[in-house]
Design a protein around this motif. Structure first.
Motif, short mmCIF file in Angstrom:
data_model
loop_
_atom_site.label_atom_id
_atom_site.label_comp_id
_atom_site.label_asym_id
_atom_site.label_seq_id
_atom_site.Cartn_x
_atom_site.Cartn_y
_atom_site.Cartn_z
N GLY B 91 0.84 -1.19 0.00
CA GLY B 91 0.00 0.00 0.00
C GLY B 91 0.87 1.23 0.00
N PHE B 92 0.33 2.34 -0.51
CA PHE B 92 1.10 3.57 -0.62
C PHE B 92 0.32 4.75 -0.04
CE2 PHE B 92 4.71 2.42 -3.27
CZ PHE B 92 4.30 1.20 -3.79
N ALA B 93 1.08 5.66 0.58
CA ALA B 93 0.49 6.92 1.00
C ALA B 93 0.53 7.92 -0.15
CB ALA B 93 1.24 7.47 2.20
N ASP B 94 1.58 7.83 -0.94
CA ASP B 94 1.76 8.66 -2.13
C ASP B 94 2.79 7.96 -3.01
OD1 ASP B 94 3.40 10.88 0.13
OD2 ASP B 94 4.37 9.35 -1.11
N GLU B 95 3.28 8.63 -4.03
CA GLU B 95 4.19 7.97 -4.96
C GLU B 95 5.53 7.60 -4.32
OE1 GLU B 95 2.43 10.42 -8.77
OE2 GLU B 95 4.59 10.00 -8.69
N GLU B 96 5.85 8.21 -3.21
CA GLU B 96 7.16 7.95 -2.61
C GLU B 96 7.10 7.08 -1.36
OE1 GLU B 96 8.59 11.88 -2.00
OE2 GLU B 96 9.50 12.01 -3.98
N HIS B 97 6.01 7.14 -0.63
CA HIS B 97 5.94 6.46 0.66
C HIS B 97 5.00 5.27 0.57
CE1 HIS B 97 7.29 10.55 1.56
NE2 HIS B 97 7.97 10.00 2.55
N ASP B 125 11.20 6.61 -1.03
CA ASP B 125 11.46 7.25 -2.32
C ASP B 125 10.75 6.51 -3.46
OD1 ASP B 125 14.86 5.93 -2.89
OD2 ASP B 125 12.92 4.95 -2.63
N GLY B 126 9.93 5.58 -3.11
CA GLY B 126 9.18 4.85 -4.12
C GLY B 126 9.97 3.82 -4.88
N GLY B 152 -1.08 7.12 5.77
CA GLY B 152 -0.21 8.29 5.69
C GLY B 152 1.21 7.82 5.60
N LYS B 153 2.14 8.80 5.56
CA LYS B 153 3.53 8.41 5.41
C LYS B 153 4.00 7.52 6.55
CE LYS B 153 4.70 12.71 3.07
NZ LYS B 153 5.47 13.98 3.11
N ASP B 154 3.47 7.75 7.74
CA ASP B 154 3.91 6.97 8.91
C ASP B 154 2.77 6.23 9.58
OD1 ASP B 154 5.84 9.86 9.49
OD2 ASP B 154 6.64 7.92 8.83
N ARG B 155 1.63 6.18 8.97
CA ARG B 155 0.45 5.64 9.65
C ARG B 155 -0.08 4.42 8.93
NH1 ARG B 155 -1.31 9.46 13.47
NH2 ARG B 155 -0.05 11.36 13.30
N LEU B 156 -0.26 3.34 9.71
CA LEU B 156 -0.67 2.06 9.15
C LEU B 156 -1.69 1.40 10.07
CD1 LEU B 156 2.96 0.70 8.72
CD2 LEU B 156 1.55 1.50 6.86
N ALA B 157 -2.52 0.57 9.48
CA ALA B 157 -3.42 -0.27 10.26
C ALA B 157 -3.43 -1.67 9.66
CB ALA B 157 -4.83 0.32 10.28
N LEU B 158 -3.53 -2.66 10.53
CA LEU B 158 -3.64 -4.05 10.08
C LEU B 158 -4.89 -4.63 10.72
CD1 LEU B 158 -0.19 -5.85 10.19
CD2 LEU B 158 -1.83 -5.92 8.34
N ASP B 159 -5.79 -5.12 9.91
CA ASP B 159 -7.04 -5.68 10.38
C ASP B 159 -7.11 -7.18 10.13
OD1 ASP B 159 -9.47 -3.02 9.65
OD2 ASP B 159 -7.77 -3.14 11.02
N PHE B 388 2.31 -8.73 -14.14
CA PHE B 388 2.79 -9.80 -13.26
C PHE B 388 1.72 -10.31 -12.32
CE2 PHE B 388 6.60 -9.48 -15.12
CZ PHE B 388 7.59 -8.65 -14.61
N GLY B 389 0.85 -9.41 -11.87
CA GLY B 389 -0.14 -9.80 -10.88
C GLY B 389 -1.42 -9.03 -11.09
N VAL B 390 -2.37 -9.25 -10.20
CA VAL B 390 -3.66 -8.57 -10.29
C VAL B 390 -3.46 -7.07 -10.08
CG1 VAL B 390 -5.95 -8.38 -9.27
CG2 VAL B 390 -4.87 -10.62 -9.49
N VAL B 391 -3.99 -6.28 -10.98
CA VAL B 391 -3.81 -4.83 -10.92
C VAL B 391 -4.80 -4.22 -9.95
CG1 VAL B 391 -3.89 -2.67 -12.20
CG2 VAL B 391 -2.94 -4.73 -13.28
N GLU B 392 -4.30 -3.33 -9.09
CA GLU B 392 -5.16 -2.57 -8.20
C GLU B 392 -4.76 -1.11 -8.28
OE1 GLU B 392 -2.78 -4.64 -4.66
OE2 GLU B 392 -4.26 -3.21 -3.91
N TRP B 393 -5.70 -0.23 -7.90
CA TRP B 393 -5.41 1.20 -7.90
C TRP B 393 -4.93 1.58 -6.49
CZ3 TRP B 393 -4.16 5.19 -10.55
CH2 TRP B 393 -4.28 6.46 -10.00
N THR B 394 -3.85 2.34 -6.43
CA THR B 394 -3.31 2.78 -5.14
C THR B 394 -3.05 4.28 -5.21
OG1 THR B 394 -0.96 2.58 -5.66
CG2 THR B 394 -2.10 0.57 -4.97
#
Lengths: 168, 423
Positions: B91-97, B125-126, B152-159, B388-394
């Motif tokens: 998962g990505f917060a933006d193109e770099e993180h 840096d992506g 976010g750049k430093d924020r994650l959740a795992l469910d 290579f794999g299933v495409v998803e939008w991020t």
């Protein structure tokens, strides 16, 4: 509009150059050429997903051979467990795949060897693996492999001599 | 004495000659099949996380966070490449993180459990990835490998979804606000107690129970928001008027949030689109009787494309319909459906809407041929844009993940491949 990289020629060359040998390696452990082909295809699929790592391995073919052996062993263990659960005895081996008549008797003679000797013969003589690699795959000392090969050769020679005399 | 060596050599050559060598292209096909099969297996059984030999990383709410410790070495066995830790989710917060999870799973136990370890990687840096650490243990009842949300750049959740535990929430969540270095459990009540009027920056849209429960079943399913600042779930104040919702977790390239679902009463499929972060929704009923179990919406150059698909059903139907909107989701046109002559049964993931105006539907498994449309989704022809794999939008663009590598495209046209190290 192209992907940044493709599998490249190296993977195709590796595949073409080692596929048959790897099938024979699996055959030594499965006693079934069809299953050996299926295991080898599965191993290449695993390698495809890790091709960057495989490409940079000391020996890409040895890397895939390890996967072949692991898959074959895993299936053999499951089958052995099932056999024990079902209280099945060791089944008679299937007839060997069709080959030219002059080699059919040798192939049958190899299959009539005990499992340990058969595996050593197939890995060393048919899959062309050196003795130390056969030992690694079979998880036995090199001396044990040499002993099994020696006894297997003696048994095969005796078998073939007897058949020649019968034909004479 | 017969020439045994000569005959053995001849037998070797003969056996080799009888072994057919399938085309090398079948290797890639098998890899895709294997990957799909494996994800089904791992997602369907209860997975147990093995605590690696490291200091626990769970942060106590009233205590200072433990000092950072270097992550232990991965338990990959060089002699067992079969259990190589594979890329599970990204998962990505933006193109770099961005963040990636690798999973290394042992064989299924006699109890039907698949012990897995999860390793977290991150990039700033992506392109270059570094291992951050392991995911802490969680109760054995949780199933699957977990759903990663990058907030976010430093924020994650795992469910993790926990089914059938009396008097307990269906969701177990770990939250991190330091880039995955430390984690804390966050309560996720079956009905969110908080409410937000808009989806905050970095927030993720999720299905949520918004109106009460009848026994074990939610009587009013709707949409909720995973808040980046706390890791908690909140009810979205203005709900789209839909049932059986399938939500888009993140907005499209042009910033549209979307929810697919059925209209109460009629049961007709409808699409709800928001251009103001969920404050209001434009909901349009589709005159279409299909039975999808997956929806996806992407956009490019002001045009929205919605795909309806049936994946892994009793009958593998793949892409069932393509809808197009040129007015920000106010109206939708059904532009493509499969026919007896033309279908895309192996479709999964999202359509790829590229900046050159093309629209691509990728296929997986035994149907690997991608199809591309250059007339706004009306007709599709075979193309060579295999992924290579299933495409998803991020939030970093289109993403396709393979076992050790991934491809990413910010414009749907040019793809770049990157590798993520093992450790």
């Amino acid at each position: 509009m192209t992907a940044g990289k493709t599998t490249g020629d190296w993977f195709a060359s590796l595949y073409q150059g080692s596929y048959r040998s790897l099938v024979l390696t699996a055959y030594a452990l499965t006693d079934d050429l069809g299953e050996a082909e299926e295991i080898t295809q599965e191993a290449f699929a695993v390698a495809y997903g890790r091709r960057t790592r495989v490409e940079h391995a000391d020996s890409p073919e040895a890397w895939i051979r390890t996967v072949v052996v692991n898959i074959a062993r895993r299936r053999w263990r499951r089958r052995a467990m099932l056999d024990r659960i079902m209280r099945r005895g060791h089944a008679e081996p299937d007839p060997p795949p069709p080959t030219a008549g002059e080699h059919l008797d040798l192939h049958a003679a190899i299959r009539a060897l005990g499992r340990d000797h058969q595996a050593a013969v197939v890995l060393h003589y048919l899959a062309d693996l050196p003795v130390d690699e056969v030992a690694s795959i079979l998880e036995v000392p090199v001396g044990t492999v040499k002993s099994r090969l020696s006894r297997a050769r003696a048994a095969l020679a005796e078998q073939l001599r007897a058949e020649e005399m019968d034909r004479a | 004495m017969p020439d045994l060596d000569g005959r053995l050599s001849a037998l070797r050559d003969e056996l080799r000659a009888t072994v057919p060598v399938p085309d090398v292209a079948t290797v890639a096909e098998r890899f895709q099949q294997r990957r799909v099969r494996r994800r089904m297996q791992i997602g369907a059984v209860a997975a147990v996380l093995v605590v690696s030999a490291a200091v626990p990383l769970l942060r106590q709410l009233d205590a200072d966070p433990p000092p950072a410790t270097p992550p232990p070495a991965p338990t990959t066995s060089a002699t067992d490449p079969e259990n190589f830790p594979f890329l599970y989710q990204m998962g990505f917060a933006d193109e770099e993180h961005g963040y990636a999870l690798r999973a290394q799973c042992a064989e299924q136990t006699a109890e039907g459990e698949t012990p897995c370890e999860l390793f977290l990687f991150g990039t700033e840096d992506g392109e270059n990835w570094a291992r951050i650490g392991d995911i802490p243990d969680r109760p054995r009842l949780a199933g699957g490998l977990g759903q990663l949300s990058v907030l976010g750049k430093d924020r994650l959740a795992l469910d993790w979804f926990v089914a059938g535990v009396p008097n307990a929430s269906d969701t177990l969540r770990l939250y991190s606000d330091d880039g995955g270095r430390t984690w804390e459990p966050v309560p996720v009540p079956d009905e969110p107690v908080e409410e937000v009027t808009e989806i905050p920056d970095g927030g993720v849209l999720l299905p949520a129970c918004v109106g009460g429960r009848g026994g074990e079943r939610c009587t009013e399913p709707g949409v909720g928001v995973l808040r980046p600042d706390t890791g908690t779930s909140a009810r979205l104040a203005n709900q789209p008027d839909l049932e059986d919702v399938i939500v888009g977790e993140i907005p499209t390239n042009d910033g549209y949030w979307w929810v697919a679902g059925r209209r109460p009463g009629t049961g007709a499929w409808a699409l709800a689109v928001s251009s103001n972060d969920g404050r209001t929704w434009e909901t349009t009923e589709l005159d279409w009787p299909g039975t999808p179990n997956e929806w996806s919406v992407v956009d490019q150059r002001g045009t929205l494309y919605a795909s309806a698909a049936r994946i892994m059903g009793e009958k593998e139907d793949g892409l069932l319909a393509v809808f197009r909107s040129d007015d920000q989701g106010k109206t939708w046109q059904l532009v493509w459906q499969p026919t007896a002559a033309m279908s895309i049964p192996g479709f999964d993931g999202t359509l790829v809407a590229a900046t050159d105006g093309s629209l691509t539907a990728n296929q997986y498994g035994p149907h690997h041929q991608p199809y591309t449309s250059t007339d706004g989704g009306r007709t599709f022809v075979e193309s060579d844009q295999r992924r290579f794999g299933v495409v998803e939008w991020t939030r970093a663009g289109y993403l396709a993940v393979a076992e050790t590598t991934y491809e990413i495209s910010v414009n749907g046209a040019h793809w770049v491949q990157f590798d993520i190290p093992v450790g």
